[in-house]
Design a protein around this motif. Structure first.
Motif, PDB file in Angstrom:
ATOM      1  N   GLY A  32      27.945  47.693  62.480  1.00 10.35           N
ATOM      2  CA  GLY A  32      27.790  46.945  61.231  1.00 10.35           C
ATOM      3  C   GLY A  32      26.839  45.770  61.318  1.00 10.35           C
ATOM      4  N   GLU A  33      26.400  45.422  62.536  1.00 11.00           N
ATOM      5  CA  GLU A  33      25.469  44.290  62.617  1.00 11.00           C
ATOM      6  C   GLU A  33      24.069  44.734  62.147  1.00 11.00           C
ATOM      7  OE1 GLU A  33      24.589  42.421  66.388  1.00 11.00           O
ATOM      8  OE2 GLU A  33      24.502  44.341  67.418  1.00 11.00           O
ATOM      9  N   THR A  34      23.261  43.760  61.802  1.00 15.82           N
ATOM     10  CA  THR A  34      21.938  44.065  61.294  1.00 15.82           C
ATOM     11  C   THR A  34      21.072  44.630  62.419  1.00 15.82           C
ATOM     12  OG1 THR A  34      22.315  42.070  60.012  1.00 15.82           O
ATOM     13  CG2 THR A  34      20.144  43.037  59.848  1.00 15.82           C
ATOM     14  N   PHE A  60      10.029  38.793  61.124  1.00 12.86           N
ATOM     15  CA  PHE A  60       9.380  37.519  60.817  1.00 12.86           C
ATOM     16  C   PHE A  60      10.183  36.696  59.800  1.00 12.86           C
ATOM     17  CE2 PHE A  60       6.114  35.256  58.160  1.00 12.86           C
ATOM     18  CZ  PHE A  60       5.889  34.225  59.050  1.00 12.86           C
ATOM     19  N   CYS A  61      10.379  37.232  58.578  1.00 13.13           N
ATOM     20  CA  CYS A  61      11.032  36.397  57.552  1.00 13.13           C
ATOM     21  C   CYS A  61      12.548  36.547  57.575  1.00 13.13           C
ATOM     22  CB  CYS A  61      10.482  36.681  56.156  1.00 13.13           C
ATOM     23  SG  CYS A  61      11.235  38.093  55.325  1.00 13.13           S
ATOM     24  N   CYS A  62      13.045  37.632  58.138  1.00 13.97           N
ATOM     25  CA  CYS A  62      14.478  37.902  58.314  1.00 13.97           C
ATOM     26  C   CYS A  62      15.250  38.008  57.005  1.00 13.97           C
ATOM     27  CB  CYS A  62      15.147  36.856  59.219  1.00 13.97           C
ATOM     28  SG  CYS A  62      14.205  36.376  60.656  1.00 13.97           S
ATOM     29  N   MET A  63      14.583  38.149  55.870  1.00 14.95           N
ATOM     30  CA  MET A  63      15.332  38.228  54.615  1.00 14.95           C
ATOM     31  C   MET A  63      14.749  39.224  53.618  1.00 14.95           C
ATOM     32  SD  MET A  63      14.513  34.404  53.151  1.00 14.95           S
ATOM     33  CE  MET A  63      15.122  33.541  54.590  1.00 14.95           C
ATOM     34  N   ARG A  82      17.563  44.486  56.976  1.00 11.18           N
ATOM     35  CA  ARG A  82      18.488  44.814  55.892  1.00 11.18           C
ATOM     36  C   ARG A  82      19.302  46.068  56.184  1.00 11.18           C
ATOM     37  NH1 ARG A  82      18.225  43.303  50.697  1.00 11.18           N
ATOM     38  NH2 ARG A  82      18.250  45.435  49.948  1.00 11.18           N
TER      39      ARG A  82
ATOM     40  N   GLU B  35      20.256  40.712  45.980  1.00  7.84           N
ATOM     41  CA  GLU B  35      19.699  41.527  47.052  1.00  7.84           C
ATOM     42  C   GLU B  35      20.661  41.675  48.241  1.00  7.84           C
ATOM     43  OE1 GLU B  35      16.013  39.705  48.044  1.00  7.84           O
ATOM     44  OE2 GLU B  35      15.094  41.599  48.562  1.00  7.84           O
ATOM     45  N   GLN B  42      20.741  32.418  50.421  1.00  2.33           N
ATOM     46  CA  GLN B  42      20.309  32.156  51.802  1.00  2.33           C
ATOM     47  C   GLN B  42      21.152  31.051  52.429  1.00  2.33           C
ATOM     48  OE1 GLN B  42      18.565  34.298  53.018  1.00  2.33           O
ATOM     49  NE2 GLN B  42      17.448  35.180  51.285  1.00  2.33           N
ATOM     50  N   ARG B  45      24.745  32.404  53.183  1.00  2.91           N
ATOM     51  CA  ARG B  45      24.681  33.830  53.550  1.00  2.91           C
ATOM     52  C   ARG B  45      25.964  34.259  54.275  1.00  2.91           C
ATOM     53  NH1 ARG B  45      20.809  38.059  55.136  1.00  2.91           N
ATOM     54  NH2 ARG B  45      19.179  37.154  53.860  1.00  2.91           N
ATOM     55  N   SER B  48      27.757  39.324  58.786  1.00  2.00           N
ATOM     56  CA  SER B  48      27.675  40.787  58.743  1.00  2.00           C
ATOM     57  C   SER B  48      29.072  41.349  59.017  1.00  2.00           C
ATOM     58  CB  SER B  48      26.678  41.293  59.784  1.00  2.00           C
ATOM     59  OG  SER B  48      27.343  41.537  61.010  1.00  2.00           O
ATOM     60  N   GLY B  80      23.649  43.974  47.005  1.00  2.00           N
ATOM     61  CA  GLY B  80      22.804  44.934  47.722  1.00  2.00           C
ATOM     62  C   GLY B  80      21.850  45.690  46.819  1.00  2.00           C
ATOM     63  N   ARG B  82      18.240  45.585  44.357  1.00  2.00           N
ATOM     64  CA  ARG B  82      16.979  44.834  44.332  1.00  2.00           C
ATOM     65  C   ARG B  82      16.335  44.943  42.960  1.00  2.00           C
ATOM     66  NH1 ARG B  82      13.775  46.020  49.910  1.00  2.00           N
ATOM     67  NH2 ARG B  82      13.917  43.820  50.400  1.00  2.00           N
ATOM     68  N   GLY B 137      14.184  31.887  58.008  1.00  2.00           N
ATOM     69  CA  GLY B 137      14.497  33.219  58.532  1.00  2.00           C
ATOM     70  C   GLY B 137      15.468  33.124  59.704  1.00  2.00           C
ATOM     71  N   SER B 140      18.917  32.616  58.619  1.00  2.00           N
ATOM     72  CA  SER B 140      19.617  33.762  58.048  1.00  2.00           C
ATOM     73  C   SER B 140      20.147  34.685  59.150  1.00  2.00           C
ATOM     74  CB  SER B 140      18.761  34.493  57.005  1.00  2.00           C
ATOM     75  OG  SER B 140      17.724  35.169  57.609  1.00  2.00           O
ATOM     76  N   GLN B 144      24.147  35.286  59.481  1.00  2.00           N
ATOM     77  CA  GLN B 144      24.589  36.659  59.254  1.00  2.00           C
ATOM     78  C   GLN B 144      25.087  37.316  60.534  1.00  2.00           C
ATOM     79  OE1 GLN B 144      22.456  39.231  56.405  1.00  2.00           O
ATOM     80  NE2 GLN B 144      21.837  40.356  58.200  1.00  2.00           N
ATOM     81  N   ARG B 449       9.832  44.003  44.666  1.00  4.48           N
ATOM     82  CA  ARG B 449      10.094  44.412  46.045  1.00  4.48           C
ATOM     83  C   ARG B 449       9.578  45.836  46.185  1.00  4.48           C
ATOM     84  NH1 ARG B 449      11.251  39.870  46.079  1.00  4.48           N
ATOM     85  NH2 ARG B 449      13.117  38.789  46.798  1.00  4.48           N
ATOM     86  N   PRO B 450       9.206  46.245  47.407  1.00  9.41           N
ATOM     87  CA  PRO B 450       8.720  47.624  47.565  1.00  9.41           C
ATOM     88  C   PRO B 450       9.786  48.619  47.108  1.00  9.41           C
ATOM     89  CG  PRO B 450       8.404  46.377  49.583  1.00  9.41           C
ATOM     90  CD  PRO B 450       9.244  45.530  48.684  1.00  9.41           C
TER      91      PRO B 450
END
Lengths: 96, 473
Positions: A32-34, A60-63, A82, B35, B42, B45, B48, B80, B82, B137, B140, B144, B449-450
């Motif tokens: 379950g961890e990222t 890099f951005c972690c979000m 994610r 998201e 953030q 947060r 997990s 979850g 987007r 970052g 987070s 998490q 977002r993509p």
């Protein structure tokens, strides 16, 4: 005793470990961890090569914004920051 | 598939959650989209699912409290998911979002946008190397997954976040090689009166800094990391002293490390506001481009309200109250009689905002910091475009962020320009010798977002596709 900067790592209780593969090699992670965190713990930082100049890239951005940490799972490109790790997850890097 | 609601709230941080909770008290149907899987944003947060128990922190306590409040309320929380587009229609707003690989739509009578902030990081040589993470970052990952990043970290940046990142790295069992901060001790002393408004936070900050000195972790005040070195990941950083306007100067020095956390303040994540039709204005004290706003989160678009850091960087304490005010504005717009004291909330907001603004002031980069981006530095990470390439395009006549984007693709990659536009705006302003407030960001385009083409296309029968009559020959 009052501690100015205590280390809490030993006081954290996590789920049991599962195994996942990264480019065919097997690694352990807490269920379950990222994925980004599991990769960092395994010292796997170089996750892809930039399409333009081939330079190494990683988390890099972690979000979920920068898209630098994307990997491939089941043919889909997905941000590792994610994605929760589950038993038997097969991850491929986007390294050339 | 389109569903309906009275009020939609985009973003589940301190602002979005408080707006949603208050609006739900007035018996309107409220859907909050976010998201992340759990509410908190953030700053709060959630951990997990791999974490079964862990010592509390002020952030985890505040986050748990708001998560409980949301789960006990009538707010429909869509976690979850987007949001990839906000469409203005007769409904009057339709929000398109991805949920588990399926594109869904939600129409609402009233919209509250609480999309918060994102980090700005001045591009420096080597900032694309694996092992370099943003400061926000890093927090987070800390919140998490509760792991340290790398085994030896250098933290370099502006404002209070450098100390939080360093303290959390240590609390989670990692090592901090050094803190390099652009601010001087004098900058902090000047911020003392505002910090006294929040003595709890002031004490927490002092404790972090004292712990660094006790543990003999060097703090380089008035310095900045100027270069990151390494082959396939970070091996050391170069750093220099900076002048009053933060221009790097003097002899380079080096620190060995395997990861670096960089950050030079926060900016509004303004793309959602642009899509909703809200005009932007420039306010350098609040992080640059922010949505034009009136009191209590009202905007120039009827039925659309804004709150939190997205409306201007003032921090989480201000975001909570701003969220409440925007929630009340939304229900008043839908005709409810307000039975909360707006005057009291406004007073609370003003107090929290003045603390937040003082912290923003410490975080906002000064002009000299832009000199960190050398000619060969990659500015647009997605497309690998250097400062020199952007300047060549500007010399050919590109005078706006849009023309740089269409000319060399800087800002057209998968991140959508989220990490290069601040630096590009600075470059254009410098070349034109005009203030950055005259260089507008590019037009926001969906998707935010993509999103995969497969998800966009969805399931359909070919027979359902509308085929227009062929034109007469």
């Amino acid at each position: 005793m009052f501690q100015l900067a205590p280390n809490h790592q030993d006081d954290i209780v996590r789920t049991s470990k599962v195994s996942f593969t990264f480019d065919g090699k097997s690694f352990l992670a807490y269920e379950g961890e990222t994925l980004a965190a599991a990769l960092m713990r395994a010292k796997l930082l170089h996750l892809r090569d930039a399409p333009a100049d081939g330079a190494p890239r990683g988390v890099f951005c972690c979000m979920g914004l920068c898209q630098e940490c994307v990997v491939q799972v089941d043919g889909k490109t997905i941000e590792s920051c994610r994605l929760p790790v589950s038993q038997g997850l097969h991850v491929s890097s986007l390294r050339r | 598939m389109i569903t309906d609601t009275d009020i939609a709230v985009i973003g589940a941080g301190p602002a979005g959650c408080n707006a949603a909770l208050l609006a739900a008290e007035y018996d309107f149907s409220v859907v909050m989209l976010d998201e992340q899987v759990s509410p908190g944003g953030q700053v709060w947060r959630a951990k997990s699912p791999a974490i079964l128990s862990a010592p509390e922190t002020p952030e985890s306590v505040a986050g748990e409290s708001v998560r409980n409040a949301i789960s006990q309320s009538n707010v429909t929380h869509l976690g979850g998911v987007r949001v990839w587009h906000i469409e203005r229609s007769e409904d009057p707003f339709v929000i398109h979002y991805e949920n588990a690989g399926v594109s869904c739509s939600l129409s609402c009578r009233c919209l509250v946008i609480a999309t918060g902030a994102r980090e700005t990081i001045q591009p420096i040589p080597g900032w694309t190397l694996p092992g370099v993470v943003g400061m926000a970052g890093a927090t987070s990952i800390f919140k998490q997954d509760l792991i340290p990043i790398g085994s030896k970290m250098v933290v370099s940046g502006t404002g209070p976040l450098v100390f939080f990142v360093a303290a959390e790295q240590q609390r989670l069992g990692g090592e901090v090689a050094a803190i390099v901060t652009s601010n001087t001790l004098l900058d902090w002393i000047k911020a003392l009166p505002a910090m006294l408004l929040r003595p709890g936070l002031l004490f927490r900050g002092l404790r972090w800094i004292t712990a660094m000195y006790v543990n003999r972790i060097p703090i380089y005040w008035g310095h900045t990391v100027t270069r990151v070195e390494g082959e396939s990941s970070v091996s050391r950083v170069e750093f220099k002293k900076i002048s009053k306007d933060w221009t790097p100067q003097g002899q380079p020095r080096f620190i060995e490390c395997d990861c670096v956390s960089l950050g030079s303040g926060l900016i509004s994540a303004f793309e959602s506001f642009q899509l909703a039709g809200i005009s932007l204005e420039h306010n350098s004290d609040l992080g640059g481009w922010i949505p034009k706003q009136e009191q209590d989160g009202r905007t120039n678009v009827g039925g659309c309200f804004i709150c939190g850091d997205g409306a201007g960087i003032r921090g989480s304490l201000a975001a909570e109250t701003h969220g409440k005010l925007a929630g009340l504005s939304a229900v008043a717009f839908l005709g409810a009689k307000i039975n909360h004291s707006i005057v009291k909330l406004r007073r609370e907001y003003a107090r929290a905002a003045s603390f937040g603004e003082a912290m923003s002031k410490l975080s906002i980069p000064r002009p000299g910091l832009t000199k960190l981006t050398t000619a060969k530095t990659v500015v647009c990470r997605c497309e690998g475009i250097t400062r020199a390439e952007i300047e060549d395009e500007m010399n050919l006549g590109a005078q706006s962020t849009i023309s740089v984007k269409s000319g060399v693709r800087a800002g057209m990659g998968p991140c959508g320009g989220k990490f290069c536009q601040t630096a590009i705006t600075d470059l254009i302003a410098k070349t034109k010798s005009c203030p950055v407030s005259q260089i507008a960001p590019p037009t926001a385009r969906p998707p935010l977002r993509p999103i995969s083409v497969n998800t966009l296309a969805g399931d359909f029968d070919y027979s359902d596709l509308p085929i227009s009559k062929p034109s007469p020959l």
